[in-house]
Scaffold this active site. Structure first.
Site, PDB file in Angstrom:
ATOM      1  N   GLU A 278      26.670  73.138  39.103  1.00 63.22           N
ATOM      2  CA  GLU A 278      26.100  72.547  40.222  1.00 63.22           C
ATOM      3  C   GLU A 278      26.889  72.343  41.456  1.00 63.22           C
ATOM      4  OE1 GLU A 278      23.287  68.973  39.344  1.00 63.22           O
ATOM      5  OE2 GLU A 278      24.387  67.962  40.879  1.00 63.22           O
TER       6      GLU A 278
ATOM      7  N   GLU B 116       9.401  64.732  34.757  1.00 60.20           N
ATOM      8  CA  GLU B 116      10.685  65.887  34.715  1.00 60.20           C
ATOM      9  C   GLU B 116       9.988  67.214  34.313  1.00 60.20           C
ATOM     10  OE1 GLU B 116      13.585  65.518  35.729  1.00 60.20           O
ATOM     11  OE2 GLU B 116      14.433  63.477  35.083  1.00 60.20           O
TER      12      GLU B 116
ATOM     13  N   ARG C 117      39.995  66.416  22.607  1.00 63.82           N
ATOM     14  CA  ARG C 117      39.649  67.484  23.776  1.00 63.82           C
ATOM     15  C   ARG C 117      38.661  68.153  23.549  1.00 63.82           C
ATOM     16  NH1 ARG C 117      45.603  67.957  23.946  1.00 63.82           N
ATOM     17  NH2 ARG C 117      46.314  66.469  25.634  1.00 63.82           N
TER      18      ARG C 117
ATOM     19  N   HIS D  48      15.723  62.558  42.139  1.00 63.84           N
ATOM     20  CA  HIS D  48      16.567  61.821  41.800  1.00 63.84           C
ATOM     21  C   HIS D  48      17.644  61.075  42.757  1.00 63.84           C
ATOM     22  CE1 HIS D  48      15.280  63.992  38.429  1.00 63.84           C
ATOM     23  NE2 HIS D  48      16.149  63.564  37.452  1.00 63.84           N
TER      24      HIS D  48
ATOM     25  N   LYS E 117      25.034  68.603  30.811  1.00 63.04           N
ATOM     26  CA  LYS E 117      25.578  67.553  31.486  1.00 63.04           C
ATOM     27  C   LYS E 117      25.871  66.360  30.397  1.00 63.04           C
ATOM     28  CE  LYS E 117      23.933  67.939  36.278  1.00 63.04           C
ATOM     29  NZ  LYS E 117      23.005  67.450  37.224  1.00 63.04           N
TER      30      LYS E 117
ATOM     31  N   ARG F 279      21.713  74.379  40.985  1.00 66.39           N
ATOM     32  CA  ARG F 279      21.289  73.277  39.916  1.00 66.39           C
ATOM     33  C   ARG F 279      20.886  71.940  40.615  1.00 66.39           C
ATOM     34  NH1 ARG F 279      24.197  72.298  34.383  1.00 66.39           N
ATOM     35  NH2 ARG F 279      22.642  70.639  33.632  1.00 66.39           N
TER      36      ARG F 279
ATOM     37  N   HIS G  76      13.716  56.101  33.520  1.00 69.16           N
ATOM     38  CA  HIS G  76      14.422  57.059  34.160  1.00 69.16           C
ATOM     39  C   HIS G  76      13.309  58.184  34.977  1.00 69.16           C
ATOM     40  CE1 HIS G  76      17.021  60.064  35.982  1.00 69.16           C
ATOM     41  NE2 HIS G  76      16.280  61.291  35.208  1.00 69.16           N
TER      42      HIS G  76
ATOM     43  N   ASN H 112      17.521  67.990  40.713  1.00 69.80           N
ATOM     44  CA  ASN H 112      17.818  66.591  41.201  1.00 69.80           C
ATOM     45  C   ASN H 112      16.533  66.387  42.202  1.00 69.80           C
ATOM     46  OD1 ASN H 112      19.927  66.178  39.698  1.00 69.80           O
ATOM     47  ND2 ASN H 112      21.060  67.177  41.156  1.00 69.80           N
TER      48      ASN H 112
ATOM     49  N   HIS I 221      17.723  57.479  41.126  1.00 69.09           N
ATOM     50  CA  HIS I 221      18.796  56.967  40.613  1.00 69.09           C
ATOM     51  C   HIS I 221      19.081  55.697  41.543  1.00 69.09           C
ATOM     52  CE1 HIS I 221      20.906  60.861  38.595  1.00 69.09           C
ATOM     53  NE2 HIS I 221      19.793  60.397  38.173  1.00 69.09           N
TER      54      HIS I 221
ATOM     55  N   LYS J 225      14.633  75.726  33.332  1.00 66.04           N
ATOM     56  CA  LYS J 225      16.018  75.123  33.524  1.00 66.04           C
ATOM     57  C   LYS J 225      17.165  76.079  33.246  1.00 66.04           C
ATOM     58  CE  LYS J 225      18.921  71.183  32.776  1.00 66.04           C
ATOM     59  NZ  LYS J 225      19.141  69.946  32.551  1.00 66.04           N
TER      60      LYS J 225
HETATM   61  N1  GLY Z   1      18.961  66.894  35.081  1.00 62.48           N
HETATM   62  C1  GLY Z   1      19.636  67.754  35.768  1.00 62.48           C
HETATM   63  C2  GLY Z   1      20.523  68.648  35.573  1.00 62.48           C
HETATM   64  O1  GLY Z   1      20.712  68.805  34.204  1.00 62.48           O
HETATM   65  O2  GLY Z   1      21.272  69.432  36.313  1.00 62.48           O
END
Ligand code: GLY
Length: 364
Positions: A234, A182, A118, A245, A140, A238, A263, A242, A249, A224
């Site tokens: 998010e 990025e 856990r 993205h 993330k 947040r 990526h 993206n 993606h 960030k």
């Molecule tokens: N890579 C996008 C984020 O960490 O929210």
């Protein structure tokens, strides 16, 4: 060169990002009794250097588990392997997982740490530009499924991030460039001055001028940090991270995660598409979209989807499954200008299809 520290302020989940050259020695201060290092076959020497430091600091156990490099490692199969390895070696709640590698290893090892017993603590030791400016920060974690990228995962903050810019010296040029997409993202989202600085200094960043690269990483991490601190899970803001993205993606999924489109490259193409979409929706001046495209192109980043073997409708179907999609509606990050992006939920699908079709038809 001095080590810089960027703090991620999240109450009891706060941590520091240390940024500097040859700073693995800082890992000795973490001093775990038992350490599980997860890495990939591209950066094993860095994992061994980390292992030596941890053992030198008095750990009773410190072993390395090495996976093949590439997105395919973010799988259920690898996750089971990592869990079994930790359990066979008596992992306990005071053990620390070290993720030594790029974004794939960081996301994967973070998820393995989050889901064993856990949750045991983990430390990010990012060795690629992409992971140093983005994926190692903000918690993330996850794995990919056949339905798309990162669809199984959670938010689980690391205990610390050790960003050693010396590790970028062995990074293939293509990976460095992909990570740069990025970095540029932070300027494009809300910091025109940073984008202008990048237009002047991208060559320094990509040619390993230490001052330029550490400034770019520090600024990216600060940008960030501000967004993650405002919206850790998010729920809103947040999603700005993206930018590029939603398209990116889908392109990555269509390319099959086989290394033909990595990526950051997909993000570069997706960012150009997001600006083109903003122009076609009458939101953004065409000169800003051209400026983004020209900047990426000049550096050698891909700016169109001409090499992707998929139809616009297939890409749209993948985009609808994106985590950010709400009620099957795609969410896009659009631009009013460079440095002024926003989250948009109601985008006309016909315009999206047109952007995709045009990009799929482009060639160099
Ligand atoms: N890579 C996008 C984020 O960490 O929210």
């Amino acid at each position: 060169m001095l080590t810089k520290t960027v703090k991620i302020d999240l109450g009891e989940r706060s941590y520091d990002i240390a940024i500097g050259s040859d700073i693995f020695a800082l890992i000795a201060d973490i001093a775990p009794k038992a350490a599980f290092i997860i890495t990939d076959d591209n950066v094993e020497p860095y994992a061994k250097a980390v292992q030596e430091i941890i053992l030198g600091a008095g750990a009773n156990f410190c072993e390395i588990l090495t996976f093949p490099h590439g997105e395919k490692t973010k799988s259920y199969e690898s996750l089971q392997k990592a869990h079994n390895w930790m359990l066979e070696n008596n992992v306990h709640r005071n053990s620390i997982v070290f993720a030594v590698g790029g974004g794939v290893i960081g996301d994967f090892a973070g998820f393995a740490a989050a889901t064993i017993l856990r949750g045991v603590p983990y430390v990010q030791v990012p060795t690629t530009l992409l992971s140093q400016v983005d994926s190692s920060v903000g918690g993330k974690t996850g794995i990919n499924t056949k339905y798309g990228k990162n669809l199984v995962g959670n938010f689980y903050q690391p205990k610390a991030v050790i960003t050693d810019i010396s590790s970028l010296k062995t990074l293939p040029k293509r990976e460095l460039l992909a990570g740069y997409a990025e970095v540029a993202k932070y300027g494009l989202i809300d910091d025109l001055a940073f984008f202008e600085w990048l237009e002047e200094n991208a060559a320094g960043v990509l040619n390993f001028d230490e001052t330029a690269i550490s400034y770019a990483i520090e600024l990216s991490c600060k940008a960030k940090a501000a967004i993650v601190e405002a919206d850790e899970r998010e729920g809103g803001k947040r999603a700005l991270l993206n930018l590029g993205h939603t398209f990116g993606h889908a392109l990555e999924a269509a390319a099959g995660y086989d290394g033909s489109l990595i990526h950051g490259e997909a993000v570069a193409i997706g960012t150009v598409m997001a600006f083109d979409l903003s122009v076609n929706m009458g939101l953004c001046p065409v000169k800003d979209a051209q400026r983004v495209r020209n900047h990426f192109k000049k550096l050698g980043l891909p700016v169109h989807a001409g090499s992707i073997n998929a139809s616009a409708d297939e890409l749209i179907a993948t985009m609808r499954r994106d985590k950010k999609a709400l009620d099957n509606k795609m969410i896009f990050i659009l631009a009013k200008s460079i440095g002024n992006c926003f989250i948009a939920g109601d985008v006309n699908e016909d315009i999206v299809r047109e952007i995709l079709e045009n990009s799929l038809m482009e060639s160099d």
